[in-house]
Motif scaffolding. Structure first.
Motif, mmCIF file in Angstrom:
data_model
loop_
_atom_site.group_PDB
_atom_site.id
_atom_site.type_symbol
_atom_site.label_atom_id
_atom_site.label_comp_id
_atom_site.label_asym_id
_atom_site.label_seq_id
_atom_site.Cartn_x
_atom_site.Cartn_y
_atom_site.Cartn_z
ATOM 1 N N LYS A 107 10.452 3.747 2.548
ATOM 2 C CA LYS A 107 11.170 4.736 2.336
ATOM 3 C C LYS A 107 11.584 5.132 3.695
ATOM 4 O O LYS A 107 12.889 6.156 3.864
ATOM 5 N N GLU A 108 10.699 5.393 4.754
ATOM 6 C CA GLU A 108 11.266 6.337 5.933
ATOM 7 C C GLU A 108 12.256 5.455 6.625
ATOM 8 O O GLU A 108 13.411 5.759 7.084
ATOM 9 N N LEU A 109 12.032 4.051 6.608
ATOM 10 C CA LEU A 109 13.232 2.945 7.068
ATOM 11 C C LEU A 109 14.521 3.442 6.450
ATOM 12 O O LEU A 109 15.556 3.521 7.212
ATOM 13 N N LEU A 110 14.425 3.339 5.384
ATOM 14 C CA LEU A 110 15.839 3.412 4.227
ATOM 15 C C LEU A 110 16.242 4.755 4.693
ATOM 16 O O LEU A 110 17.496 5.018 4.726
ATOM 17 N N SER A 135 0.995 -1.095 0.059
ATOM 18 C CA SER A 135 0.084 0.028 -0.061
ATOM 19 C C SER A 135 0.868 1.193 -0.045
ATOM 20 O O SER A 135 2.250 1.178 0.258
ATOM 21 N N SER A 136 0.156 2.253 -0.058
ATOM 22 C CA SER A 136 1.027 3.746 -0.258
ATOM 23 C C SER A 136 1.636 3.972 1.098
ATOM 24 O O SER A 136 2.749 4.510 1.281
ATOM 25 N N VAL A 137 0.707 3.223 2.415
ATOM 26 C CA VAL A 137 1.403 3.659 3.736
ATOM 27 C C VAL A 137 2.821 2.682 3.802
ATOM 28 O O VAL A 137 3.586 3.245 4.462
ATOM 29 N N GLY A 138 2.622 1.457 3.264
ATOM 30 C CA GLY A 138 3.669 0.479 3.408
ATOM 31 C C GLY A 138 4.871 0.900 2.547
ATOM 32 O O GLY A 138 5.932 0.848 3.088
ATOM 33 N N LEU A 139 4.564 1.756 1.293
ATOM 34 C CA LEU A 139 5.425 2.195 0.642
ATOM 35 C C LEU A 139 6.246 3.211 1.417
ATOM 36 O O LEU A 139 7.551 3.376 1.508
ATOM 37 N N GLN A 140 5.658 4.309 2.104
ATOM 38 C CA GLN A 140 5.966 5.197 2.686
ATOM 39 C C GLN A 140 6.723 4.734 4.050
ATOM 40 O O GLN A 140 7.942 5.388 4.183
ATOM 41 N N ASN A 141 6.210 3.895 4.796
ATOM 42 C CA ASN A 141 7.121 3.347 5.741
ATOM 43 C C ASN A 141 8.441 2.747 5.478
ATOM 44 O O ASN A 141 9.418 2.716 6.036
ATOM 45 N N LEU A 154 15.059 -4.224 7.117
ATOM 46 C CA LEU A 154 15.505 -3.020 6.061
ATOM 47 C C LEU A 154 15.885 -3.502 4.794
ATOM 48 O O LEU A 154 15.594 -2.887 3.751
ATOM 49 N N TRP A 155 16.064 -5.025 4.621
ATOM 50 C CA TRP A 155 16.213 -5.527 3.103
ATOM 51 C C TRP A 155 15.024 -5.517 2.548
ATOM 52 O O TRP A 155 14.881 -5.409 1.253
ATOM 53 N N GLN A 156 14.171 -6.068 3.322
ATOM 54 C CA GLN A 156 12.460 -6.133 2.823
ATOM 55 C C GLN A 156 12.003 -4.684 2.312
ATOM 56 O O GLN A 156 11.290 -4.358 1.204
ATOM 57 N N ALA A 157 12.190 -3.643 3.112
ATOM 58 C CA ALA A 157 12.097 -2.199 2.782
ATOM 59 C C ALA A 157 12.921 -1.949 1.439
ATOM 60 O O ALA A 157 12.035 -1.147 0.540
ATOM 61 N N LYS A 158 13.995 -2.255 1.456
ATOM 62 C CA LYS A 158 14.732 -2.009 0.229
ATOM 63 C C LYS A 158 14.357 -2.898 -1.129
ATOM 64 O O LYS A 158 14.303 -2.025 -2.297
#
Length: 329
Positions: A48-51, A40-46, A66-70
């Motif tokens: 991006k914030e982690l990275l 979701s857009s919220v998941g993508l924003q989260n 972090l790897w999952q966020a990347k």
């Protein structure tokens, strides 16, 4: 991609060794993972914030989270613009976007109207994917895009209709061989027009050049020793030679990508029950399995010696005189 996020600390390029083919295949499997489409857009924003927190030094080490966020960011965000790629044209959606079009082109015994229709549909999809994932240093104008699209459609339709008319007339070829050749006509049309499509849609990059950056290699606990990373955010300038390399390798990768999908299913269908459902399953399974292997042939971030480019870049590279640039997908 994650390179477009704020912060001076560089993220590791990958958790895999990108200097090897298998490492690039594993990386491309992450980029083409369809599960990222459900972020979701919220998941993508989260993500991006982690990275961003890592790049700002607020998080010290890479973790599975972090790897999952990347993975989510890299499969969603364009590395040059920092904006999400339109969902149907992401590599993670390629298998689904390409499924119906590919299955349609593989229909045996189509009349010329059907051949034209499916070739036009395929080139329309190719134009959208090439445009969405191209290096954005030198964007193509709308007029240029329309011209390139019409030329690509003309090329694919000419090859398909020409070969469809030639194959049945071959006198020195056995009937069974003619059937096989007839099944491979769509591949010939898609491969030739697909490569041409890349050059047409990204011709502006070759004319204007693309941004190149100095590189360095710094081993640490989060990446493989010797893996190259971008350490400068300021472009050294635009290189036409770098653009030629990038576009040429992308054109070759398009042929490699279409080969298993357009060759294996039609040949297998000669031996199995020829149902539409089986055809779509074969296309889907072949594409899903083969896509990472095709995308991994060339790295997305290309590294060359600065002396191999225009004279103005000589001696301006990073470590070992190397520069790097985004090839595009």
């Amino acid at each position: 991609m994650s390179a477009s996020l704020p912060g001076t600390r560089e993220l590791p390029a990958s958790q895999y060794d990108l200097t090897t083919y298998l490492g690039r295949v594993r990386q491309c499997a992450d980029l083409s993972d369809p599960r990222t489409l459900f972020t979701s857009s919220v998941g993508l924003q989260n993500a991006k914030e982690l990275l961003t927190n890592y790049k700002l030094g607020q998080i010290q080490n890479m973790t599975p989270e972090l790897w999952q966020a990347k993975k989510v960011v890299d499969s969603t965000i364009h590395p040059d613009t920092g904006e999400p790629v339109l969902l149907p044209f992401r590599m993670s959606c390629y298998v689904f976007s390409n499924l119906i079009v590919t299955a349609g082109m593989l229909i045996p015994g189509m009349k010329w109207k059907g051949t034209l229709g499916w070739q036009i549909a395929n080139q329309s999809l190719n134009v959208a994917i090439n445009s969405a994932n191209a290096n954005k240093s030198a964007p193509l104008t709308t007029a240029g895009m329309i011209k390139s699209y019409l030329m690509a459609v003309s090329a694919s339709c000419s090859v398909a209709l020409g070969l469809n008319s030639i194959v049945p007339r071959l006198k020195s070829v056995s009937p069974s061989a003619k059937i096989i050749l007839g099944r491979l006509v769509p591949f010939a049309a898609v491969a030739s027009a697909g490569a041409l499509n890349v050059f047409l849609m990204r011709g502006e990059e070759i004319r204007q050049g693309i941004d190149v950056y100095p590189f360095t290699s710094e081993p640490n606990e989060t990446i493989h020793a010797g893996e190259e990373r971008l350490v400068a955010t300021t472009s050294l300038g635009k290189s036409q030679k770098a653009a030629t390399i990038a576009v040429s390798e992308t054109a070759i990768s398009r042929v490699v990508t279409s080969t298993p999908v357009m060759v294996i299913p039609p040949l297998l269908l000669l031996r199995f029950q020829k149902t539409a459902l089986l055809k779509k399953r074969l296309v889907f399974l072949t594409s899903a399995f083969a896509l990472p292997f095709a995308l991994g042939v060339f790295p997305q971030r290309l590294i060359v010696n600065s002396d191999s480019l225009e004279e103005r870049f000589h001696g301006r590279g990073g470590e070992n005189g190397q520069v790097a640039f985004n090839r595009g997908i």
